[in-house]
Design a protein around this motif. Structure first.
Motif: not given
Ligand code: ADP
Ligand code: ADP
Length: 230
Positions: A43-45, A47-49, A53-55, A86-88, A163-165
């Motif tokens: 989910k987070s990935t 929306i970050r696309c 923030l992600e590609e 963000f969540q934080q 919004f991410d959580e």
């Molecule tokens: P959330 O679940 O709130 O999206 P995560 O705790 O999964 O947050 O991730 C926090 C950060 O760590 C993010 O930037 C995420 O991209 C990165 N991250 C999450 N899992 C991994 C992983 N297995 N390896 C490297 N980075 C990760």
């Protein structure tokens, strides 16, 4: 013309962790989408696309007419259109609430100071936190800090809010004050995509609820049908 289009979008972390699988999704202008699903489902990935923030590595992703590729210009263009919470809360602890808005990297040098201050105060009023403008983030409750983060995102007058959580890091008694602000915003026609586990909120504001699991969209429906499964 949708404001966000995913066409067969695929993304991997590293060489073999397939985090988004053939995502097809169109979001209409003004639409309010809630994304839910188990932890780790992507989910987070997803929306970050949207704000780069992600590609992604495969497929097509278009945000308000901007084709997102590995193109620095596209990143700049899209980040002006897309606000994110963000969540934080990601506030700068050594800056006051007001400065967190006026000195935001997206803003610095772009507006005269007086104008930036006026605009920032307006957004702080909108989330009912203007009276705390001169405090530092850690002097505020979590709910107040998250409202500051929302105000900061709104300063750019984004067309889309992600919004991410936004309430996951909050104590229960503060969740409502943050959701209320988002609900108000939802009533003002901004396009939003919100990852959340708050299903009451989803019922109240979502035009569409999307359920993800293991990198795929397994279901999308209006909240009435989504929550009235047999
Ligand atoms: P959330 O679940 O709130 O999206 P995560 O705790 O999964 O947050 O991730 C926090 C950060 O760590 C993010 O930037 C995420 O991209 C990165 N991250 C999450 N899992 C991994 C992983 N297995 N390896 C490297 N980075 C990760
Ligand atoms: P969700 O938001 O649904 O919890 P995420 O999009 O944060 O899911 O993460 C999906 C999966 O990708 C998780 O297994 C997470 O650990 C992994 N992941 C997230 N970010 C990274 C990263 N930067 N590098 C490697 N794996 C990651």
């Amino acid at each position: 013309e949708p404001i966000i289009t995913f066409e067969k979008v695929n993304k991997w972390y590293g060489n073999n962790f397939h985090v988004l699988r053939d995502i097809d999704l169109q979001v209409a202008q003004g639409e309010r989408i809630v994304v839910c699903g188990p932890s780790g489902s992507g989910k987070s990935t997803l929306i970050r696309c949207i704000n780069r923030l992600e590609e992604h590595q495969q497929g097509r992703l278009v945000v308000d007419g901007v084709e997102l590729m590995d193109d620095v210009k596209a990143i700049d263009q899209v980040r002006k259109k897309v606000g994110m919470v963000f969540q934080q809360f990601n506030l700068f602890p050594h800056l006051t609430v007001l400065e967190n808005l006026t000195l935001s990297p997206m803003w610095v040098g772009k507006l005269p100071k007086k104008e930036a201050t006026e605009k920032a105060l307006l957004q702080l009023e909108r989330v009912r936190i203007a009276e705390q403008a001169d405090k530092y983030p850690l002097q505020l409750s979590g709910g107040q800090q998250q409202r500051v983060a929302i105000a900061r995102a709104l300063c750019l007058t984004p067309k889309i809010m992600l919004f991410d959580e936004p309430t996951s890091a909050l104590d229960p008694e503060m969740i409502k004050e943050v959701l209320d602000v988002i609900v108000e915003m939802a009533g003002q026609g901004i396009t939003m995509v919100c990852v959340t586990h708050e299903m009451g909120f989803a019922k109240a504001v979502a035009d569409r609820v999307i359920f993800m699991d293991q990198g795929q969209i397994l279901e999308q429906n209006n909240p009435n049908d989504f929550f009235n499964h047999p």
